[in-house]
Design an enzyme around this catalytic site. Structure first.
Site, PDB file in Angstrom:
ATOM      1  N   SER A 163     -17.188  -0.568 -13.475  1.00 47.35           N
ATOM      2  CA  SER A 163     -16.455  -1.015 -14.652  1.00 47.35           C
ATOM      3  C   SER A 163     -14.965  -0.782 -14.419  1.00 47.35           C
ATOM      4  O   SER A 163     -14.546   0.309 -14.039  1.00 47.35           O
ATOM      5  CB  SER A 163     -16.913  -0.215 -15.882  1.00 47.35           C
ATOM      6  OG  SER A 163     -16.166  -0.593 -17.007  1.00 47.35           O
ATOM      7  N   GLY A 164     -14.184  -1.824 -14.626  1.00 48.46           N
ATOM      8  CA  GLY A 164     -12.749  -1.711 -14.412  1.00 48.46           C
ATOM      9  C   GLY A 164     -12.297  -2.148 -13.034  1.00 48.46           C
ATOM     10  O   GLY A 164     -11.117  -2.075 -12.716  1.00 48.46           O
ATOM     11  N   THR A 168     -14.897  -9.375 -13.930  1.00 48.65           N
ATOM     12  CA  THR A 168     -14.778 -10.498 -14.864  1.00 48.65           C
ATOM     13  C   THR A 168     -13.655 -11.437 -14.457  1.00 48.65           C
ATOM     14  O   THR A 168     -13.804 -12.660 -14.482  1.00 48.65           O
ATOM     15  CB  THR A 168     -14.539  -9.969 -16.287  1.00 48.65           C
ATOM     16  OG1 THR A 168     -15.662  -9.183 -16.689  1.00 48.65           O
ATOM     17  CG2 THR A 168     -14.345 -11.109 -17.268  1.00 48.65           C
ATOM     18  N   ASN A 212     -11.759   0.773 -18.583  1.00 46.68           N
ATOM     19  CA  ASN A 212     -11.370  -0.631 -18.459  1.00 46.68           C
ATOM     20  C   ASN A 212     -11.017  -1.169 -19.829  1.00 46.68           C
ATOM     21  O   ASN A 212     -11.771  -1.009 -20.792  1.00 46.68           O
ATOM     22  CB  ASN A 212     -12.547  -1.420 -17.854  1.00 46.68           C
ATOM     23  CG  ASN A 212     -12.196  -2.866 -17.587  1.00 46.68           C
ATOM     24  OD1 ASN A 212     -11.064  -3.296 -17.768  1.00 46.68           O
ATOM     25  ND2 ASN A 212     -13.189  -3.631 -17.154  1.00 46.68           N
ATOM     26  N   SER A 215     -13.718  -4.473 -20.512  1.00 49.03           N
ATOM     27  CA  SER A 215     -14.991  -4.236 -19.835  1.00 49.03           C
ATOM     28  C   SER A 215     -16.072  -5.150 -20.388  1.00 49.03           C
ATOM     29  O   SER A 215     -16.298  -5.220 -21.598  1.00 49.03           O
ATOM     30  CB  SER A 215     -15.409  -2.772 -20.018  1.00 49.03           C
ATOM     31  OG  SER A 215     -16.677  -2.552 -19.459  1.00 49.03           O
ATOM     32  N   SER A 216     -16.744  -5.865 -19.491  1.00 49.16           N
ATOM     33  CA  SER A 216     -17.882  -6.695 -19.897  1.00 49.16           C
ATOM     34  C   SER A 216     -19.044  -5.780 -20.251  1.00 49.16           C
ATOM     35  O   SER A 216     -19.512  -5.023 -19.411  1.00 49.16           O
ATOM     36  CB  SER A 216     -18.289  -7.642 -18.765  1.00 49.16           C
ATOM     37  OG  SER A 216     -17.257  -8.526 -18.453  1.00 49.16           O
ATOM     38  N   GLY A 409     -21.379  -3.044 -13.057  1.00 45.24           N
ATOM     39  CA  GLY A 409     -21.571  -2.259 -11.844  1.00 45.24           C
ATOM     40  C   GLY A 409     -22.310  -0.964 -12.133  1.00 45.24           C
ATOM     41  O   GLY A 409     -22.624  -0.631 -13.272  1.00 45.24           O
ATOM     42  N   GLU A 411     -23.174   2.635 -13.031  1.00 45.76           N
ATOM     43  CA  GLU A 411     -22.502   3.497 -14.004  1.00 45.76           C
ATOM     44  C   GLU A 411     -23.102   4.895 -14.010  1.00 45.76           C
ATOM     45  O   GLU A 411     -24.329   5.066 -13.931  1.00 45.76           O
ATOM     46  CB  GLU A 411     -22.612   2.911 -15.428  1.00 45.76           C
ATOM     47  CG  GLU A 411     -21.739   1.706 -15.649  1.00 45.76           C
ATOM     48  CD  GLU A 411     -21.665   1.291 -17.114  1.00 45.76           C
ATOM     49  OE1 GLU A 411     -20.824   0.436 -17.426  1.00 45.76           O
ATOM     50  OE2 GLU A 411     -22.435   1.818 -17.935  1.00 45.76           O
TER      51      GLU A 411
END
Length: 1140
Positions: A163-164, A168, A212, A215-216, A409, A411
């Site tokens: 994440s980050g 995306t 992020n 973040s998605s 991703g 986590e």
């Protein structure tokens, strides 16, 4: 055995570092095999003695010329520090965020807007080959588009990372690329609709997290459809595992989904006033994180991008706060306020005999409210996705598609729950797909082509996937517990403990917790807290509340909660979901509807889709956790590189052949490099083989398969350089042929004249040189003969004087003496002839025995080519020289003297190229006169590297031959043969005969070893082998002698005695005396025998008291505990240890 060549003064290496992972250092003292420390200087000037393991010396640093390579697989040294440094240099110094790693594009998030994504950049990459331009996300997109068009095969671009890390954004740019390069011809502008879907999905599916700002919080696979002309005709989107819990809870410094803040920021706009919204700080669901604003983000401006009639979104916020807000919620959704109020705070319990209405506790009421909010948002999210798909649907037939996967991703947080479990499960599946594609399929390709390649082990994460999804795995046990009326998280966790603790190595129970479990994922260990797993998996809302929402006059809301809602998307009814592996089919429909089951099914469908396409990989890397632009945290980057398979790809690339060409492709591409004689052959496959063997001398750099040629990393680039050089040279030749013909002809005449003069001059000088040697030798021997004749004359004269007094009495004796004199003259004539013969032979011997003469002659030729500034001559000469040396070494691979000769000359030639290179680092010890002789026109660093590699190969073979010759002598001579008298009475007969030489029975003795060592030494000296190389070779031989003797000693109980210890120490003393005799004490060869000496000493000492044990511990520092104990208990009874 190559350490003295590789790990030498000023060689750069990588040293592990706690902060930077790796730091660069330069060697300040030549390393010799067996040294325990490597003396290095860090970049800050600090000098340290770095402890090393001879079996795993520090990785070498690439030459500066290779630093910053576009493709990590092009590096000479492929290992983690080289990869990390290359990425850091590109990212921090060059501000380049993209780098290739074989088939992977590594994308590092710059945390800054970069001007590298405009339409001009898109058109620049369109139609280009992937390696022709700098690494870029557009290059990957172009490769996918090109392969789809060329092969008529569906493609997938898999974008992954933490994440980050920028997943995306990367996915968005790939879709923008396809929309730009494949615009449709219709007026529908489908590609614009595809791009327009991104702001909408990001608004309702993305949120600010601590890692992020965008973040998605869901996975997305966008399938972009193309027609037969490869123009976009439509698209379809599948989503995975929306993080519904974020709707009702956010951690500190996090936000809810962007859309809520966009609506609140636009509350005063006329089109949104009917929603009766206020500031985001007014609502519990938007203020929980403590900060409703993202720095640099204008929520009101972003709302313009996502502005649709999302009336329901505003209503959700109204649930979360006060009584008046609840009234607004009911008003907007046209719900009965009294019913909603009652059933948010009460619960209906139906039994067989009665129905009881029971008030809820505050916590239960909050849970009921939150469950309803999550359910509504989940339905709304699905509805938006369906509407997007509806807008992107197409009539007609899809020819091909390119899928873009943007999924969360791996986590791991301080507290990990059901969401992280599902996310990491998805990443395990993706990693498995990656493994299968990149590694297993690669190996199958090699086998199919009959390419000899050792199967390389890699991490197979199928076992952890089985732990999660197989029969009676974690997910199935979770679903089973959800079926039970009184199922709890604790009961489910206990089942996990019972089934997997101490039974599955990938599952652990935390030591200090009874509410968590640990799974060893491919990237890291993750501890999951079981609280909330059942509730999140069930995803249930009280039936009464759902019935109320079904009665809503707001048609959209009512449709959400129907038992069989009308399908809005044409895609939803056509997806046929298959499980990845057979699972137990539950009898109850409710079990199939759990979040975990649905996620597993959709994930299986995704894997089937990906496996049916050609995948392209983008690995997004988060450079730091502070979101600072172009800041590189080596620890964090290294952690991600290890987790995402980049380093594993590097490891494979270093050992295999990443580039592949069919014979036809190779012939078509490189026919320009072929000679007319080669082209005259009929078999194109054979032509390719002949040409390649000529162009690339090292046969290890390529392999010939059945249908393809396999190249090691960098070889295709080398061929491309040869091809472009040939084309450029041809063009230049055509351009200047008319203008330069006369000048070139004149130049060639002058050059030929100069060469002729030089040839005559050098020939004259050589003749004079050898005549001088001949004359000196003749003069020397003539003087010797004259002296001899003079002395003989004097003797004879004296004898004659004495005989004159007795001439009357000794005439007979005089006649006899005269006869002797004549015979002496005959002998002298023979001596003269022999001297003449020896003189002529001696000239040859003198020439052959001048150390380094061939290397010196070779270097003089290099200087001559440099003097003429003739690059072709120089290149041709060096290539011929290297090929010639290789051929000689190959033909005499077992001839120690020949190997010694060419190792010495190759090394001397290499040193000449360094000393006279003109590079300051090699000129420090030169005299002014030597500096004047430095090369003027050419940089031969590339050839120095080739020569260095050649020297290493020769040295390696040189050591092998020596070891093969001496190894059969070691155990008989060092261990079995007994030279000491009076100590072997109790030993069995056999290898006890004392001898001063190798006897007729071929029994090797200590003398045999010393004689063999002396032969090696004298041969190396005669050939002028560099003293450091000689010392290194001797040290390696001594190490072999010590290691073989010690290993044999450990494996032979009959040899572990005090008497044998004495014999071994005696033999060691012989070896030490040999070193002293040859003046090789500085070679550190003696130190390599220390473990053997300690073992021999251990066989002799007492082993009874505690003091004995203490002395053993202090003395036997080079032996392991196991080795010491083996010796103790194998020793004979005269010095056996007692238990202590």
């Amino acid at each position: 055995g190559l350490y003295n060549i590789i790990y030498t003064y000023i060689t750069a290496v990588w040293i592990p570092d706690n902060e930077e992972v790796w730091q660069s250092a330069e060697i300040t003292k030549n390393y010799k095999a067996g040294d325990r420390f490597l003396q290095v200087q860090l970049e800050d000037g600090t000098e340290i003695n770095y402890p090393v393991d001879p079996a795993a010396l520090p990785p070498l640093r690439n030459p500066d010329i290779l630093v910053g390579e576009n493709d990590l697989t092009a590096l000479s040294y492929l290992h983690e520090p080289a990869v990390l440094h290359n990425l850091k240099v590109r990212f921090v110094e060059s501000k380049l965020i993209y780098t290739y790693s074989g088939i992977i594009l590594v994308a590092i998030n710059p945390y800054k807007q970069l001007p590298i994504y405009g339409d001009a950049i898109i058109h620049a990459y369109s139609g280009q080959n992937m390696g022709d331009m700098d690494p870029h996300i557009f290059a990957v997109a172009e490769e996918a588009y090109k392969q789809m068009a060329r092969n008529n095969k569906n493609q997938s671009i898999i974008v992954s990372g933490e994440s980050g890390a920028g997943k995306t954004v990367s996915a968005r740019y790939t879709m923008r690329y396809f929309a730009t390069v494949s615009k449709s011809t219709s007026n529908a502008h489908v590609e614009d609709k595809v791009l327009a879907s991104n702001p909408i999905t990001e608004a309702v599916g993305n949120a600010k997290t601590t890692r992020n700002d965008n973040s998605s919080r869901f996975g997305k696979y966008t399938e972009i459809s193309f027609d037969q002309s490869y123009r976009i005709i439509g698209a379809n989107m599948r989503t995975y595992l929306l993080e519904k819990s974020r709707v009702v809870f956010q951690s500190e410094n996090e936000r809810n989904y962007h859309i809520f803040y966009q609506l609140c920021a636009s509350a005063m706009q006329p089109e949104f006033q009917h929603l009766k919204l206020g500031s985001a700080e007014e609502f519990n669901y938007t203020r929980m994180g403590g900060n409703t604003v993202i720095e640099g983000v204008d929520d009101r401006a972003n709302m313009v991008e996502t502005q649709k009639t999302f009336a329901l979104l505003g209503n959700l916020l109204e649930i979360s706060t006060t009584y008046s807000h609840l009234n607004i919620f009911c008003e907007l959704l046209d719900l009965n306020f009294d019913k909603i109020t009652q059933w948010l705070c009460h619960r209906k319990i139906i039994t067989t005999s009665e129905t009881v209405i029971k008030p809820m506790t505050k916590a239960q009421a909050v849970n009921a409210r939150d469950a309803l909010a999550k359910k509504i948002y989940s339905h709304l999210f699905d509805f938006i996705v369906e509407r997007i798909n509806q807008a992107l649907q197409f009539t007609g037939k899809q020819h091909t598609f390119i899928g873009v996967l943007d999924i969360y991703g791996f986590e791991t947080f301080d507290v990990n729950s059901f969401e992280q479990f599902c996310i990491n499960y998805a990443n395990e599946k993706l990693q498995l797909q990656f493994n299968l594609h990149v590694f297993k399929l690669e190996q199958e390709e090699y086998m199919k082509e009959d390419i000899p390649w050792t199967l390389i082990d890699f991490y197979d994460n199928q076992p952890v996937i089985d732990l999660i999804e197989a029969k009676m795995g974690i997910l199935e046990l979770l679903d089973e517990e959800c079926l039970l009326p009184h199922g709890t998280d604790e009961n489910w966790l206990q089942k996990l403990y019972n089934n997997f603790v101490n039974k599955n190595a990938l599952f652990e129970k935390p030591r200090m917790s009874n509410t968590s479990f640990i799974i060893q994922h491919f990237a890291d260990k993750v501890e999951y807290k079981c609280e909330g797993f059942l509730e999140k998996n069930r995803d249930t809302v009280y039936e009464v509340l759902m019935e109320i929402l079904k009665e809503s006059k707001f048609r959209l809301c009512a449709n959400f909660f129907q038992d069989n809602p009308v399908s809005i998307s044409p895609f939803s009814s056509t997806i046929n979901i298959k499980s990845a592996r057979p699972v137990l089919k539950p009898p109850n429909k409710q079990l199939r509807m759990t979040v975990g089951s649905k996620f597993r099914s959709s994930l299986s469908l995704l894997m089937e889709t990906l496996n049916a396409t050609t995948p392209h990989y983008v690995r997004c890397i988060k450079p730091n956790d502070e979101k600072q632009p172009f800041e590189f945290d080596s620890k964090r980057v290294a952690q991600q590189l290890r987790a995402c398979g980049v380093l594993e790809t590097i490891r494979i690339s270093a050992q295999s052949y990443p580039s592949r060409w069919t014979y036809i492709e190779f012939f078509s591409r490189y026919s320009i490099l072929m000679t007319q004689q080669e082209l005259s052959l009929n078999d194109k496959k054979q032509i390719c083989k002949i040409v390649l063997q000529r162009l690339i001398q090292d046969p290890n750099q390529y392999q010939f398969g059945r249908t393809k040629i396999f190249f090691r990393a960098g070889q295709v680039a080398y061929l491309e350089k040869l091809r472009s050089d040939k084309l450029r040279h041809a063009c230049i030749m055509i351009q200047k042929s008319v203008r330069g013909w006369l000048q070139r002809k004149k130049f060639l005449r002058i050059k030929q004249a100069a060469v002729t003069i030089q040839q005559y001059f050098r020939g004259q000088r050589t003749v004079r040189y050898f005549w001088l040697i001949n004359y000196n030798l003749f003069f020397f021997f003539n003087r010797v003969l004259e002296s001899h004749f003079q002395s003989q004359k004097e003797i004879y004269e004296k004898e004659i004087e004495g005989l004159n007094f007795k001439v009357e009495h000794l005439s007979q004796d005089i006649n006899h003496l005269q006869k002797l004199f004549r015979e002496e003259n005959d002998i002298n004539d023979g001596i003269r002839l022999e001297v003449s013969r020896l003189t002529s032979e001696n000239m040859v011997i003198v020439v052959n025995m001048i150390p380094g003469l061939p290397a010196h002659i070779l270097f003089m030729c290099v200087r001559y080519a440099d003097y003429l500034n003739d690059a072709d001559m120089l290149k041709s000469f060096i290539n011929v020289t290297i090929d010639g040396i290789k051929q000689v070494v190959k033909e005499n691979s077992e001839d120690f003297e020949m190997l010694s000769f060419w190792l010495s000359n190759t090394y001397y030639f290499l040193n000449c190229l360094k000393q006279y290179s003109g590079e300051e680092e090699f000129m420090k010890s030169n005299t002014p006169r030597q500096n004047k002789n430095c090369l003027k026109h050419f940089d031969l660093s590339e050839y120095r590297q080739i020569l260095s590699d050649l020297a290493i190969r020769i040295y390696h073979q040189f050591i092998i031959v020596m070891e093969n010759n001496i190894q059969p002598m070691i155990v008989p001579g060092m261990l079995e043969y007994e030279s000491l008298q009076g100590i072997s009475g109790l030993k069995p007969t056999g290898f006890r005969k004392r001898s001063s030489s190798i006897d007729d029975t071929d029994t090797y003795t200590m003398t045999s070893i010393l004689q063999q060592l002396s032969y090696f030494y004298s041969t190396m000296c005669q050939n002028g082998l560099d003293s450091e190389l000689l010392k290194q070779a001797v040290k390696q031989l001594f190490f072999l002698i010590g290691a073989v003797t010690l290993n044999s000693l450990f494996l032979r109980k009959d040899m572990c005695s005090c008497r044998k210890g004495m014999q071994i120490r005696c033999n060691i003393s012989y070896l030490e005396e040999w070193l002293k005799e040859k003046n090789l004490q500085s070679s550190n060869a003696k130190e390599t025998l220390e473990p053997l000496a300690q073992a021999a000493w251990l066989l002799q000492v007492k082993k009874i008291t505690d003091d004995d044990a203490k002395e053993i511990c202090e003395h036997c520092t080079s032996l392991s505990t196991v080795q010491v104990m083996n010796h103790l208990f194998f020793s004979d009874t005269d010095c056996r240890i007692l238990p202590i």
